[in-house]
Design a protein around this motif. Structure first.
Motif, short mmCIF file in Angstrom:
data_model
loop_
_atom_site.label_atom_id
_atom_site.label_comp_id
_atom_site.label_asym_id
_atom_site.label_seq_id
_atom_site.Cartn_x
_atom_site.Cartn_y
_atom_site.Cartn_z
N LEU A 8 -12.37 88.65 13.67
CA LEU A 8 -12.25 90.21 13.95
C LEU A 8 -10.67 90.50 13.68
N ASP A 9 -10.59 91.78 13.15
CA ASP A 9 -9.16 92.29 12.94
C ASP A 9 -9.18 93.78 13.33
N TRP A 10 -8.10 94.30 13.94
CA TRP A 10 -7.75 95.57 14.26
C TRP A 10 -6.84 96.09 13.13
N VAL A 46 -12.36 98.06 13.46
CA VAL A 46 -12.46 96.79 13.45
C VAL A 46 -13.32 96.21 12.70
N ARG A 91 -15.91 95.28 21.53
CA ARG A 91 -14.94 95.00 22.63
C ARG A 91 -13.55 94.78 22.02
N ARG A 92 -13.50 94.63 20.78
CA ARG A 92 -12.15 94.56 20.01
C ARG A 92 -11.63 96.03 19.98
N GLU A 95 -10.16 97.31 23.15
CA GLU A 95 -8.90 96.59 23.31
C GLU A 95 -7.69 97.55 22.71
#
Length: 134
Positions: A8-10, A46, A91-92, A95
């Motif tokens: 997972l990456d933002w 994300v 969820r990411r 955040e």
């Protein structure tokens, strides 16, 4: 594929072609060029990628430039659904919006997605209004 087997990456770069492919994978009607037009208006997004780099999940976070963020275009590749990837992507995104200083994160959804957003992702129902423009 459990969510711990995806990355997972933002705000990791994602191409318009990847978004089109992901949208087509679940029967959506992608508009090529959409992501290239929208990306500049996003607070963040994300991506969820398999160990081969395949885009298996995505969500975009639009915002008003201040306190309000809007979760849109949540997608999980059908071959990877029901493994917690969609929930992990959301969820990411929560955040990322929180870290950016947003006070609120909104989402709207069709009735069949109520359990996903309210039970799995932790959103709570609120009154809202909508005007269809087209």
């Amino acid at each position: 594929m459990p969510p711990d087997e995806v990355v997972l990456d933002w705000r990791r770069p994602v191409s318009d072609d990847e978004i089109v492919d992901l949208t087509e994978s679940h029967g959506g009607s992608p508009q090529p060029g959409w992501w290239d037009r929208v990306r500049g208006h996003s607070l963040g997004w994300v991506t969820a990628r398999s160990d081969t780099g395949l885009l298996v999940g995505f969500v975009n976070v639009a915002w008003d430039g201040a306190d309000h963020a809007f979760l849109i275009d949540t997608k999980t590749r059908p071959s990877h659904q029901r493994h917690g990837i969609g929930t992990a992507v959301v969820r990411r995104a929560v955040e990322g919006a929180r870290a950016a200083g947003c006070e609120w994160l909104f989402v709207d959804f069709e009735p069949h997605l109520e359990a996903f957003y309210l039970e799995s992702c932790g959103f709570r129902p609120t009154p809202a209004g909508l005007i269809q423009l087209r």
